[in-house]
Design a protein around this motif. Structure first.
Motif, PDB file in Angstrom:
ATOM      1  N   LEU A 222       9.480  35.186 128.158  1.00 18.48           N
ATOM      2  CA  LEU A 222      10.621  35.604 128.808  1.00 18.48           C
ATOM      3  C   LEU A 222      10.444  36.289 129.898  1.00 18.48           C
ATOM      4  O   LEU A 222      10.856  36.019 131.081  1.00 18.48           O
ATOM      5  CB  LEU A 222      11.863  36.520 127.651  1.00 18.48           C
ATOM      6  N   GLU A 223       9.027  37.246 129.968  1.00 15.97           N
ATOM      7  CA  GLU A 223       8.332  37.243 131.283  1.00 15.97           C
ATOM      8  C   GLU A 223       8.033  35.849 132.157  1.00 15.97           C
ATOM      9  O   GLU A 223       7.769  36.663 133.103  1.00 15.97           O
ATOM     10  CB  GLU A 223       7.568  38.365 130.506  1.00 15.97           C
ATOM     11  N   GLN A 225       9.290  33.998 131.759  1.00 15.69           N
ATOM     12  CA  GLN A 225      10.485  32.849 132.407  1.00 15.69           C
ATOM     13  C   GLN A 225      11.088  33.251 133.734  1.00 15.69           C
ATOM     14  O   GLN A 225      11.499  32.560 134.619  1.00 15.69           O
ATOM     15  CB  GLN A 225      11.569  31.838 131.959  1.00 15.69           C
ATOM     16  N   THR A 226      10.873  34.460 133.223  1.00  7.95           N
ATOM     17  CA  THR A 226      11.385  35.541 134.792  1.00  7.95           C
ATOM     18  C   THR A 226      10.092  35.576 136.288  1.00  7.95           C
ATOM     19  O   THR A 226      11.089  34.915 136.898  1.00  7.95           O
ATOM     20  CB  THR A 226      11.503  37.087 134.386  1.00  7.95           C
ATOM     21  N   SER A 229      11.377  32.083 137.460  1.00  6.42           N
ATOM     22  CA  SER A 229      12.503  32.045 137.691  1.00  6.42           C
ATOM     23  C   SER A 229      13.209  32.766 139.210  1.00  6.42           C
ATOM     24  O   SER A 229      13.337  32.509 140.035  1.00  6.42           O
ATOM     25  CB  SER A 229      14.049  32.701 137.183  1.00  6.42           C
ATOM     26  N   LYS A 230      11.767  33.700 139.427  1.00  4.00           N
ATOM     27  CA  LYS A 230      11.677  34.416 140.740  1.00  4.00           C
ATOM     28  C   LYS A 230      11.009  33.026 141.665  1.00  4.00           C
ATOM     29  O   LYS A 230      11.420  33.378 142.571  1.00  4.00           O
ATOM     30  CB  LYS A 230      10.759  35.512 140.658  1.00  4.00           C
TER      31      LYS A 230
END
Length: 271
Positions: A222-223, A225-226, A229-230
């Motif tokens: 998730l980190e 992917q975040t 996304s940034k």
């Protein structure tokens, strides 16, 4: 003295007369004693029935406990299965910059240095060149720089997590094998009520530990992917900002072109 002898003689005569009367008349019937005897007999019958019910219940419970205590025969052959084992990552080390990465991903050994050696180092902007940039250009550059640093941090964290899980895999596999052997054993000491509860508790603890490792991996994903996304947001934002700048400067540029063209046409003279 005479009075005492007379009293003694009178008591003796009365006793003899009473005994003669009882012997002469046979058995004396006492309704109260008979009623009490019947009542006691009925109570004894009820006690007997209750004892028979209790005995039946005890025998039933014993048979159930005996049936529940029987083990399945040859459980290892019936239930034991083979599973894949953890394997360490292997790779060639032609230029000596992959061994550190392998040490981190396999056992969480010197993970940071191993990651930095296997990746391209991020350079630094010259401070004077950075200061001469427009404000929006500085913000774009710093944002991209932060994206790379955050991606490095997330990658190193994921690498360390994978290395810790893989490094503890052998010990965890040994514990699981012990639990499997104890669960499939025919040893009576391992199949008592307390022993079974202990094995259930051990299974629950191992399950919770496995879930915790899974959550760590999911958090690392998730980190990443975040951060991805940034980075995608930065690309979209930079494109929008470029279009906004182009639209805002379009009118001024057109005015300058039109003014220059008008002046050129007005000042044009045929030779």
């Amino acid at each position: 003295m005479r009075k005492k002898l007379f009293a003694l003689l009178l008591v003796t005569v009365l006793c003899v007369g009473t005994a003669s009367a009882q012997l002469g008349s046979g058995i004396v019937y006492d309704p109260t004693n008979y009623s009490n005897a019947v009542l006691r007999y009925q109570q004894l019958q009820q006690h007997l029935l209750q004892l028979q019910k209790t005995y039946t219940q005890i025998v039933t419970a014993y048979n159930l406990a005996l049936q529940m205590s029987r083990n399945l025969h040859n459980m290892p052959a019936r239930y034991r299965a083979q599973f894949s084992s953890w394997r360490n990552v292997t790779a060639t080390n032609t230029y000596g910059n992959t061994s550190g990465w392998l040490g981190g991903v396999n056992a969480d050994l010197n993970t940071i240095n191993g990651y930095l050696r296997a990746t391209t180092q991020l350079g630094l902007y010259n401070q004077s060149a950075l200061a001469n940039m427009p404000d929006h250009e500085q913000m774009r550059v710093k944002s991209q720089y932060a994206s790379v640093e955050l991606a490095d941090g997330a990658n190193m964290n994921a690498l360390s997590t994978i290395g810790a899980i893989r490094g503890n895999a052998a010990a965890l596999e040994a514990r699981l094998n012990n639990l499997e052997q104890d669960s499939l054993s025919d040893d009576a000491s391992l199949n008592s009520e307390v022993a079974v509860l202990n094995k259930i508790n051990a299974t629950n603890v191992l399950t919770l530990r496995s879930i915790q490792d899974t959550n760590k991996l999911l958090a690392s994903l998730l980190e990443q992917q975040t951060i991805g996304s940034k980075q995608q947001r930065e690309m979209t934002t930079n494109a929008i900002n470029t279009e906004i700048s182009r639209q805002s400067s379009l009118g001024t540029n057109l005015s300058q072109v039109t003014s220059s063209l008008t002046n050129s046409l007005q000042n044009f003279r045929m030779p």
